[in-house]
Design an enzyme around this catalytic site. Structure first.
Site, PDB file in Angstrom:
ATOM      1  N   ASP A  17     110.238  71.088  46.844  1.00 45.02           N
ATOM      2  CA  ASP A  17     110.047  70.091  47.892  1.00 45.02           C
ATOM      3  C   ASP A  17     108.735  70.397  48.615  1.00 45.02           C
ATOM      4  OD1 ASP A  17     110.616  68.002  49.831  1.00 45.02           O
ATOM      5  OD2 ASP A  17     112.735  68.309  49.394  1.00 45.02           O
ATOM      6  N   HIS A  66     117.493  56.694  44.621  1.00 42.53           N
ATOM      7  CA  HIS A  66     117.738  55.532  45.498  1.00 42.53           C
ATOM      8  C   HIS A  66     116.597  55.287  46.492  1.00 42.53           C
ATOM      9  CE1 HIS A  66     119.978  57.576  49.166  1.00 42.53           C
ATOM     10  NE2 HIS A  66     118.770  58.085  48.981  1.00 42.53           N
TER      11      HIS A  66
END
Length: 332
Positions: free
Chosen positions: A195, A242
């Site tokens: 990340d 998503h």
């Protein structure tokens, strides 16, 4: 680590219900119910005639159908007895007076803007995509996601099949809660949270607090701009697809395929829409949140299956894991 003694679906229901009344108000405002009273319509016809965005139309119709205000049959949306009685202006029992009071609600304004324009609008993910994120905002966002993801992570660890996985790369892994839960469940599993740097700092804190810092490390990287590491036999994505449009999702699937060894596994953890896109209510409501804040939406299992197969993955399976969530897995 012991899992929760009950799942958190009631809390999801409370949170996601925030959009329900504004969606009904907006549908009334644009004349959706009289439009469908004249003739049942497809999603595409609703979007075209009412000038709604495709993603927004899908979410709104899914919410209204799940709430019993519409029904879905043979790809067309119909009024129900409930909407015919109370949502048609010519009916003496029309609820319009009450709904008119909600039109100035901030949530209604935001939904209206999202439905009417799918471009020229700043979203949370835009800053992430540009690599220009405020560190404090990232920390606050990561802590918020941890709070609703950690319970689901315990379900993934208990019900997902990670047999044989020794090294797992959690792409966009946030707080590392999925690596933490899997490390507790699988003593031989080592996880890496990939990340942004500010997020990796937090992930190390969470891993230390959970007592698994020796089996969880971090990799600071931008998943769109930086090269992905090799040497992992599984890649994991939770609530990542998503956030993005299908083109970006296919790009992520192809990147995963490229770095996995033969026989390697990709895992997608998502709240799934029905293949008809007419619900269920939590997934449709969550999808509207994605329309408002990201470039993505909630996908159906069939849509995610298509994305994975387009990247040459095979043996796609779907496993319900916790609350409203499911885990898709596929092999290279």
């Amino acid at each position: 680590m012991q899992p929760p003694t009950c799942d958190d679906r009631p809390l999801w229901d409370l949170w996601l219900s925030f959009h329900h009344a504004p969606v009904l108000c907006l549908a009334d405002e644009v004349g959706l119910f009289p439009f469908l009273a004249r003739e049942p319509r497809t999603q595409e016809e609703v979007a075209e005639v009412l000038a709604f965005s495709k993603r927004g139309t899908e979410a709104v119709l899914g919410i209204l159908t799940s709430l019993g205000l519409l029904s879905h049959h043979l790809d067309r949306f119909h009024l129900t007895d409930l909407s015919r009685n109370y949502l048609l202006p010519e009916n003496p029992f029309y609820w319009g007076g009450m709904l008119h009071r909600l039109r100035a609600h901030p949530a209604t304004e935001a939904i209206r803007a999202a439905l009417q324009s799918d471009i020229d609008r700043e979203r949370i993910t835009d800053a992430w995509e540009r690599g220009q994120v405020d560190p404090e905002r990232v920390r606050a966002f990561t802590r918020a996601m941890h709070s609703h993801s950690y319970p689901a992570a315990t379900g993934v660890a208990r019900h997902g099949d990670f047999t044989g996985v020794r090294r797992l790369l959690d792409v966009g892994g946030g707080s590392g809660c999925f690596c933490i839960a899997l490390a507790h469940r699988y003593p031989d599993l080592h996880g890496t949270v990939m990340d942004l740097p500010e997020v990796c700092d937090l992930a190390r804190e969470y891993a230390t607090a959970a007592g698994v810092a020796d089996r969880i490390d971090t990799l600071s990287a931008d998943m769109f701009r930086d090269p992905w590491p090799t040497g992992y036999d599984a890649l994991f994505f939770s609530n990542i697809f998503h956030d993005w449009d299908p083109e970006r999702c296919r790009e992520l699937a192809c990147k995963a395929y490229a770095v996995l060894p033969p026989g390697g596994t990709i895992y997608l953890h998502e709240m799934l829409l029905a293949d008809t896109k007419s619900g269920p209510l939590p997934a449709a409501s969550f999808s509207l949140s994605m329309v408002l804040n990201t470039r993505g939406k909630q996908y159906s299992a069939a849509e995610l299956d298509e994305m994975l197969r387009a990247a040459d993955f095979h043996k796609v399976t779907v496993t319900p894991t916790y609350g409203y969530y499911s885990l898709l897995s596929a092999e290279k």
